[in-house]
Design an enzyme around this catalytic site. Structure first.
Site, mmCIF file in Angstrom:
data_model
loop_
_atom_site.group_PDB
_atom_site.id
_atom_site.type_symbol
_atom_site.label_atom_id
_atom_site.label_comp_id
_atom_site.label_asym_id
_atom_site.label_seq_id
_atom_site.Cartn_x
_atom_site.Cartn_y
_atom_site.Cartn_z
ATOM 1 N N HIS A 1 -8.678 -4.944 -0.792
ATOM 2 C CA HIS A 1 -6.796 -4.117 -0.804
ATOM 3 C C HIS A 1 -6.131 -5.283 0.072
ATOM 4 C CE1 HIS A 1 -4.590 -0.242 -1.167
ATOM 5 N NE2 HIS A 1 -4.631 -0.393 0.250
ATOM 6 N N SER B 1 0.516 -0.968 -0.388
ATOM 7 C CA SER B 1 0.147 0.173 -0.035
ATOM 8 C C SER B 1 1.419 1.083 -0.041
ATOM 9 C CB SER B 1 -1.012 0.061 1.027
ATOM 10 O OG SER B 1 -1.881 0.970 1.168
ATOM 11 N N ASP C 1 -10.091 -3.858 -5.417
ATOM 12 C CA ASP C 1 -9.858 -3.044 -3.919
ATOM 13 C C ASP C 1 -10.706 -1.769 -4.019
ATOM 14 O OD1 ASP C 1 -8.093 -1.594 -3.074
ATOM 15 O OD2 ASP C 1 -6.006 -2.494 -3.991
HETATM 16 C C1 MLT Z 1 -1.729 6.081 0.124
HETATM 17 O O1 MLT Z 1 -1.917 6.887 0.357
HETATM 18 O O2 MLT Z 1 -0.238 5.988 -0.606
HETATM 19 C C2 MLT Z 1 -2.282 5.163 -0.101
HETATM 20 O O3 MLT Z 1 -3.906 5.825 -0.458
HETATM 21 C C3 MLT Z 1 -2.596 3.473 -0.070
HETATM 22 C C4 MLT Z 1 -2.932 3.899 1.108
HETATM 23 O O4 MLT Z 1 -4.208 3.701 2.071
HETATM 24 O O5 MLT Z 1 -1.946 4.139 2.740
#
Ligand code: MLT
Length: 218
Positions: free
Chosen positions: A191, A110, A160
């Site tokens: 996710h 992520s 996701d």
């Molecule tokens: C981010 O902010 O890098 C993406 O939205 C993934 C997350 O939720 O961290």
């Protein structure tokens, strides 16, 4: 095992590996820390050294690797700055702990996958390969890097809610355009990581570490 916060302002763990093995740079998701992906790293390659920093940005108390303005909307200047900081941290850590900087494989989930993808685009010399779980397109560089067959695994979920299917495909296309050897793996779920991700990434990791060893020996 050791936890430090001195040289490059990242609280981190470093766990040495078997000689000649890669070092996995473990990059957690939003709200995680340096302990989150140790189990994943060990499961992907039980011989590998593990270098696991904690993201230095806090969003309502949750560690991240760079700032965002809203969900999925990134602070580009901050992302660029933090990408360089993280790449410098990896180079410093290689000198400090004595691992081979030519054998570093990013493993990111992520937010951690997003900064790993940014590092591929802005500081490709830092990484020999990358496994990106649920990544987005972090930025589009003005000049694409030369990724010259660098192995990249992308694990994405068709349902996701955070990363649309198109965006995962755009990232694969961007990396392929830069010359990376992209293995795209789709899960039917969302996710969160699944056993299917792990099985596919483990197979990719076994092939990738052989390819890196052959490249280093050349
Ligand atoms: C981010 O902010 O890098 C993406 O939205 C993934 C997350 O939720 O961290």
């Amino acid at each position: 095992m050791s936890t430090h916060d001195a040289s490059a302002q990242y609280i981190h763990q470093f766990i040495p590996g078997v000689a000649g093995s890669p070092t996995l740079l473990l990059l957690h998701g939003t709200g995680g820390d340096e302990t989150d992906l140790l189990g994943l790293g060990h499961a992907l390659d039980s011989d590998a050294a593990l270098l696991s920093p904690r993201g230095t940005v806090l969003e309502q108390g949750m560690p991240r690797f760079f700032r965002r303005l809203a969900a999925g909307v990134f602070d580009r200047a901050d992302l660029i700055r933090r990408t360089h900081e993280l790449a410098d941290f990896v180079a410093d850590a290689a000198a400090r702990y004595g691992f081979d900087p030519r054998r570093v494989i990013a493993v990111g989930f992520s937010n951690g996958a997003n900064i790993a993808a940014s590092m591929l685009l802005l500081r490709p010399e830092t990484l020999a390969a990358a496994a990106l779980f649920r990544p987005m397109v972090p930025l589009t560089p003005e000049t694409p890097p030369d990724l010259a067959h660098l192995p990249v695994f992308i694990g994405s979920g068709r349902q996701d809610p955070i990363v649309p299917v198109d965006e995962a495909e755009q990232l694969a296309a961007l990396l392929r355009h830069a010359g990376a050897a992209v293995t795209m793996h789709w899960e039917t779920g969302g996710h969160g990581l699944t056993q299917g991700d792990l099985d596919a990434a483990r197979k990719w990791m076994a092939e990738t570490r052989l390819a890196i060893s052959a490249a280093v020996a050349r």
